[in-house]
Write an enzyme that holds these catalytic residues in place. Structure first.
Site, PDB file in Angstrom:
ATOM      1  N   GLU A   2       0.736  -1.367   0.118  1.00 57.44           N
ATOM      2  CA  GLU A   2       0.049   0.069  -0.003  1.00 57.44           C
ATOM      3  C   GLU A   2       0.693   1.386  -0.064  1.00 57.44           C
ATOM      4  O   GLU A   2       1.519   1.396   0.767  1.00 57.44           O
ATOM      5  CB  GLU A   2      -0.851   0.137   1.052  1.00 57.44           C
ATOM      6  CG  GLU A   2      -2.041   0.920   1.154  1.00 57.44           C
ATOM      7  CD  GLU A   2      -2.992   1.114   2.340  1.00 57.44           C
ATOM      8  OE1 GLU A   2      -4.104   1.317   2.210  1.00 57.44           O
ATOM      9  OE2 GLU A   2      -2.469   0.664   3.530  1.00 57.44           O
ATOM     10  N   ALA A  10       1.085  -1.157  10.941  1.00 59.78           N
ATOM     11  CA  ALA A  10       0.818  -2.411  10.529  1.00 59.78           C
ATOM     12  C   ALA A  10       0.010  -2.483   9.116  1.00 59.78           C
ATOM     13  O   ALA A  10      -0.314  -1.330   8.720  1.00 59.78           O
ATOM     14  CB  ALA A  10      -0.323  -3.456  11.513  1.00 59.78           C
ATOM     15  N   GLU A  43      -2.996  -4.260   6.419  1.00 60.55           N
ATOM     16  CA  GLU A  43      -4.243  -5.582   6.341  1.00 60.55           C
ATOM     17  C   GLU A  43      -3.901  -6.163   5.145  1.00 60.55           C
ATOM     18  O   GLU A  43      -5.069  -6.598   4.606  1.00 60.55           O
ATOM     19  CB  GLU A  43      -5.387  -4.453   6.462  1.00 60.55           C
ATOM     20  CG  GLU A  43      -5.539  -3.818   5.139  1.00 60.55           C
ATOM     21  CD  GLU A  43      -5.179  -2.265   5.159  1.00 60.55           C
ATOM     22  OE1 GLU A  43      -5.712  -1.436   4.582  1.00 60.55           O
ATOM     23  OE2 GLU A  43      -4.212  -2.242   6.008  1.00 60.55           O
ATOM     24  N   ASN A  44      -2.866  -6.837   5.062  1.00 56.99           N
ATOM     25  CA  ASN A  44      -2.980  -7.804   3.871  1.00 56.99           C
ATOM     26  C   ASN A  44      -3.632  -8.996   4.240  1.00 56.99           C
ATOM     27  O   ASN A  44      -3.802  -9.561   5.351  1.00 56.99           O
ATOM     28  CB  ASN A  44      -1.440  -8.643   3.757  1.00 56.99           C
ATOM     29  CG  ASN A  44      -0.306  -7.440   3.718  1.00 56.99           C
ATOM     30  OD1 ASN A  44      -0.315  -6.498   2.867  1.00 56.99           O
ATOM     31  ND2 ASN A  44       0.828  -7.539   4.617  1.00 56.99           N
ATOM     32  N   HIS A 100      -7.621  -3.374  14.598  1.00 53.00           N
ATOM     33  CA  HIS A 100      -7.475  -2.256  13.517  1.00 53.00           C
ATOM     34  C   HIS A 100      -7.471  -3.128  12.328  1.00 53.00           C
ATOM     35  O   HIS A 100      -8.229  -3.208  11.169  1.00 53.00           O
ATOM     36  CB  HIS A 100      -6.860  -1.140  13.502  1.00 53.00           C
ATOM     37  CG  HIS A 100      -6.628  -0.055  12.399  1.00 53.00           C
ATOM     38  ND1 HIS A 100      -7.183   1.030  12.475  1.00 53.00           N
ATOM     39  CD2 HIS A 100      -6.139  -0.218  11.297  1.00 53.00           C
ATOM     40  CE1 HIS A 100      -6.714   1.578  11.405  1.00 53.00           C
ATOM     41  NE2 HIS A 100      -6.418   0.780  10.455  1.00 53.00           N
ATOM     42  N   GLU A 101      -6.456  -3.635  12.221  1.00 59.64           N
ATOM     43  CA  GLU A 101      -5.825  -4.852  10.910  1.00 59.64           C
ATOM     44  C   GLU A 101      -7.066  -5.956  10.787  1.00 59.64           C
ATOM     45  O   GLU A 101      -7.428  -6.232   9.725  1.00 59.64           O
ATOM     46  CB  GLU A 101      -4.774  -5.286  11.211  1.00 59.64           C
ATOM     47  CG  GLU A 101      -3.617  -4.300  11.370  1.00 59.64           C
ATOM     48  CD  GLU A 101      -3.424  -3.117  10.326  1.00 59.64           C
ATOM     49  OE1 GLU A 101      -3.774  -3.294   9.183  1.00 59.64           O
ATOM     50  OE2 GLU A 101      -3.506  -1.875  10.563  1.00 59.64           O
ATOM     51  N   GLU A 149      -9.918   3.351   6.491  1.00 57.46           N
ATOM     52  CA  GLU A 149      -8.961   3.488   7.876  1.00 57.46           C
ATOM     53  C   GLU A 149      -9.998   3.937   8.945  1.00 57.46           C
ATOM     54  O   GLU A 149      -9.652   3.485  10.119  1.00 57.46           O
ATOM     55  CB  GLU A 149      -7.783   4.472   7.585  1.00 57.46           C
ATOM     56  CG  GLU A 149      -6.921   4.161   6.619  1.00 57.46           C
ATOM     57  CD  GLU A 149      -6.289   2.594   6.956  1.00 57.46           C
ATOM     58  OE1 GLU A 149      -6.174   2.371   7.888  1.00 57.46           O
ATOM     59  OE2 GLU A 149      -5.756   2.375   5.660  1.00 57.46           O
TER      60      GLU A 149
END
Length: 863
Positions: A129, A272, A274-275, A305-306, A328
């Site tokens: 990203e 982090a 988020e893959n 969050h992820e 986000e």
């Protein structure tokens, strides 16, 4: 960087033309230990709606070996330029094959390569990203061209290779010492959430069992073996499972991927990423030494969050980057909500932490000349890369909390459930979510969206209170203001509809400030009358936006402010304390409260503040106020007071407590007197002690950095400490200590390493910059202002985004608070013709100096 941009119009045109079916990607990482480049082979199948049309695919690579489109070889020298491969004369059904030599990176972008000094082994991970999948394989690099991905990776024997799908059992490779990992095909996802992590990582495993249907989801947590002894996997699995339970219930949608791995990786730029099914996390979250509970809370928020992104972002993905904020903000809002509400959570006070830290970030960002609507105009990739800011994350999350209050939380999540079911595996716009929320709530959200999402700036809410001779309230109203936007900002200030709570607080018989009444209402327009029962006596404190439902700067009336100054530590709940602390900090930044008065307020209440996250936030803010907002003539006195008070609180804190640790760090960073520095040196060499305080690895480096910055630790001391801790983290700390020394030679060496050479990794560069900028070395650093402006345009044009932004933002002479700095900045802006993203970075930094000058004037007037 020229040649790597992509405009929204180009992306829209390409999306209208193409439907991407699948990628087959082969990567040969067998020579990763040597660095340099790796072979990347991409086969992508796609359809074109207009046969005969042309398009392009994205690739950032040192060399392209082969390009074959529909069986016809294309000359790379003719079709590959400016990070694009031209694809002429498309058929309806197309197959493209690209063979390239792609480069390992040391900047945290693309395929990052790291060698651990502890074991000498090589560790890899991807970070894509916003637009960096193209650094690893040829791709249509935009979020709305989703596809299925199949990865085949050749790697050294014994390596773990982790991707979006369950890791396969490897087979023998084409040459001795290698193995081939052929992954299952992914669902349809965007390029930026594909991932590969490879190396001799250590792993711990568990599984999540869905209480609804018994489905089991494999869970993995990975880190380098040199950190494995510090990995508290049980705590991480506990938070992860809480998140699974909470999100599956709130979203009414099963977890969408085949497994869930969390990988703590080195030299990671962000918190982090988020893959899909393979979240990468900065390995500073594997704590090597004692940290406070606030650090665990922050890590848990990142984990949640992820995890939330697996649904909101990965399963359902924004069409274009102008909805990055929603991606986000939603993850931030729901992660905090989970921490606050999930059964068994350790952090039910999470909204207090949000109000005191993330929200102040949003307020700061929203008062810069670069302020923008939450739904920002993103015209190209350069726009989005500077938009990972306090508005995108924290203001957006605050406004989603306001939206949930406005429509009702049940209706909010019912709308989210409709949205996810309707758009699973697809791409969406904001209007898709708002439409679902309108269906479930019955509210028309068009005007709300216009006011909150399409305009910039912050409203101010003030109470207006009238009382009679007996202290009975005769009138209570909320005054809403829309201060003018900062000079240079686009748009106009507007009033907004605010769903708020008003808390009325009184002192009880034990001297505690307790809420005796709560009123929730819609505050719209300039003045909103608050309904009260007749005969209501004036309370000690009237707190607008209690429970922090809305996003606004809140002011206290004179009597409430006086009571807060005297009794801020007496609130029984953490959230109203946090809101009052935040209001005082905002007043200080705005020049409405003198720095010396803010410091007095902090030290009158911080000793009784139980929330360690709030304590640490107050410490940072007080130091910042002293460094930038205090009258320079009073600053030395203020710093001495800060150090003295910190030492007093260090000694009074319970041995081994979080408060003791955070006061030790605060004292060490502030020590300036001979007596204080002698204690710092004594704590480091063991000749002095504080009962219960363990001088562990991380604290040792904190002490040594201060001694280095004050000229009391030489190279031998740094070398000796590095011998004790010759790890990646230790090398970064050593770089900070060396750059912190108060000599021209040390500063010149640090400057040369960061600005003139390009050999440092991202984290070492960050460490050197942190050491270079010392707020009590203003005179020493003054000559580098001119050097900064001479260098930054070239840095922006020649370095990668992450590396360049780090230098441009963090080396700006923000500590040189003077009109001269503003004038120098203005002259550069007028003459350099900077690109919009570069201009934004510099203008934001300039605004900090301008604000500091105003705050210093207010503090000077108070003196």
């Amino acid at each position: 960087m020229p040649g790597t941009n992509l405009t929204r119009e180009e992306a829209r045109t390409r999306a209208n033309l193409l439907t991407v079916d699948a990628y087959d990607i082969e990567l040969d990482l067998s020579s990763a230990a040597e660095g340099g480049t790796f072979r990347s082979t991409t086969v992508v199948r796609f359809t074109a709606s207009s046969p005969g049309a042309s398009t392009f695919i994205d690739l950032v690579a040192p060399a392209v070996r082969e390009v074959e489109l529909n069986g016809t070889a294309l000359d790379p020298a003719e079709v590959f330029a400016d990070s694009r491969i031209a694809l002429p004369s498309l058929a309806e059904l197309n197959e493209l094959r690209v063979v390239a030599d792609c480069a390992y990176s040391n900047s945290g972008e693309g395929l990052h390569r790291f060698v651990d000094p502890v074991d000498g082994e090589t560790y890899l991970y991807t970070q894509f990203e916003v637009p960096d999948a193209r650094r690893v394989f040829a791709s249509f690099e935009q979020p709305d061209l989703k596809a299925a991905f199949t990865f085949t990776v050749t790697a050294p024997t014994g390596w773990k290779v982790i991707g979006n799908e369950v890791s396969p059992t490897p087979v023998a490779g084409p040459v001795a010492g290698t193995e081939v990992h052929r992954f299952p095909v992914t669902p349809r996802i965007s390029t930026y959430i594909t991932a590969l992590i490879a190396g001799p990582y250590a792993g711990v495993f568990d599984e999540y069992t869905d209480p609804a249907d018994g489905r089991k989801v494999p869970l993995g947590i990975y880190c380098r073996p040199s950190l494995a002894e510090h990995l508290d996997a049980d705590a991480l699995f506990e938070v992860t499972k809480q998140g699974f339970d909470y999100f599956q219930e709130k979203f009414d949608t099963p977890y969408p991927f085949s497994k869930y791995d969390q990988l703590f990786v080195p030299e990671f730029n962000a918190g982090a990423m988020e893959n899909a099914g393979a979240v990468t996390i900065r390995d500073q979250y594997v704590f090597r030494s004692k940290v406070t509970d606030a650090a665990y809370e922050g890590r848990a928020e990142t984990v949640l969050h992820e995890l939330a992104h697996m649904w909101f972002g990965d399963l359902v993905t924004m069409e274009w980057w102008n909805d990055l904020w929603l991606n986000e903000s939603f993850a931030t809002f729901t992660s905090i909500l989970c921490q606050a509400d999930a059964p068994g959570s350790r952090w039910p006070h999470a909204w207090s932490s949000f109000a005191d830290s993330m929200k102040t970030w949003a307020y700061r960002q929203d008062q810069l000349p670069s302020t923008h609507p939450i739904m920002a105009e993103i015209n190209d990739l350069e726009d989005v890369q500077v938009n990972f800011d306090g508005i995108t994350y924290a203001k957006g999350a605050s406004v989603l909390k306001q939206l949930a209050a406005y429509v009702g939380q049940d209706a909010f999540f019912a709308g989210v459930q409709k949205y996810m079911k309707r758009h699973a595996w697809g791409n969406t716009r904001l209007t898709d979510l708002l439409g679902a929320l309108e269906e479930t709530s019955g509210r028309d959200l068009k005007a709300w969206s216009t006011a909150w999402l399409e305009t910039a700036g912050i409203n101010v809410l003030r109470p207006e209170i009238e009382v009679d001779a007996d202290g009975v309230i005769t009138s209570l109203a909320v005054r809403q203001e829309a201060p003018a936007l900062p000079a240079g900002a686009k748009g106009e200030a507007v009033l907004r509809p605010h769903r708020i709570a008003i808390g009325l607080y009184d002192l009880d018989a034990d001297g505690a400030l307790v809420r005796t009444e709560r009123i929730e209402l819609d505050a719209e327009g300039e003045l909103t009358v608050v309904p009260l029962e007749p005969g209501r006596k004036r309370p000690a404190v009237v707190l607008l936006n209690d429970d922090d439902l809305s996003y606004a700067k809140v002011r206290l009336d004179a009597e409430s402010l006086a009571n807060v100054v005297e009794h801020i530590a007496d609130f029984t709940d953490s959230l109203p304390r946090a809101l009052c602390w935040a209001s005082a900090w905002d007043m200080t930044r705005d020049g409405e409260m003198a720095t010396r008065d803010y410091l007095s307020l902090v030290f009158s209440g911080i000793g009784r503040e139980s929330d360690i996250g709030v304590v640490q936030s107050l410490q940072r803010q007080a130091r910042l106020a002293l460094d930038l907002y205090a009258d320079p003539a009073w600053r030395a006195e203020g710093r001495t007071r800060f150090a003295d008070s910190s030492l007093e609180l260090l000694h009074s804190a319970a041995g081994g407590s979080d408060h003791q640790l955070t006061w030790a760090r605060a004292f060490a960073a502030a020590a300036t007197s001979e007596e204080h520095l002698a204690l710092v040196a004594g704590l480091l060499d063991g000749s002095r002690s504080v009962d219960g305080l363990v001088i562990d690895t991380e604290l040792r480096w904190t002490l040594l950095e201060r001694l280095s910055a004050t000229g009391l630790a030489d190279e031998a001391a740094v070398v000796a400490e590095l011998e004790r801790d010759n790890t990646a983290a230790g090398q970064q700390y050593a770089a900070t200590c060396r750059a912190a020394r108060p000599t021209v030679e040390a500063k010149a060496a640090a400057w040369a390493a960061v600005v003139e050479a390009e050999t440092l990794t991202n984290t070492v560069q960050e460490a050197v910059i942190a050491g270079f900028v010392q707020t009590d070395q203003r005179e020493l650093l003054a000559p580098w202002t001119a050097k900064y402006f001479a260098a930054i345009k070239g840095i922006f044009e020649e370095r990668s985004h992450e590396m360049g932004q780090q230098i441009i933002v963090r080396l700006y002479p923000v500590i040189q608070v003077s009109q001269e700095t503003l004038d120098t900045t203005d002259a550069w802006l007028a003459s350099a013709d900077p690109a919009p993203a570069l201009r934004r970075m510099v203008v934001e930094a300039r605004a900090g100096v301008e604000r500091a000058l105003r705050a210093q004037a207010a503090d000077r007037a108070r003196g």
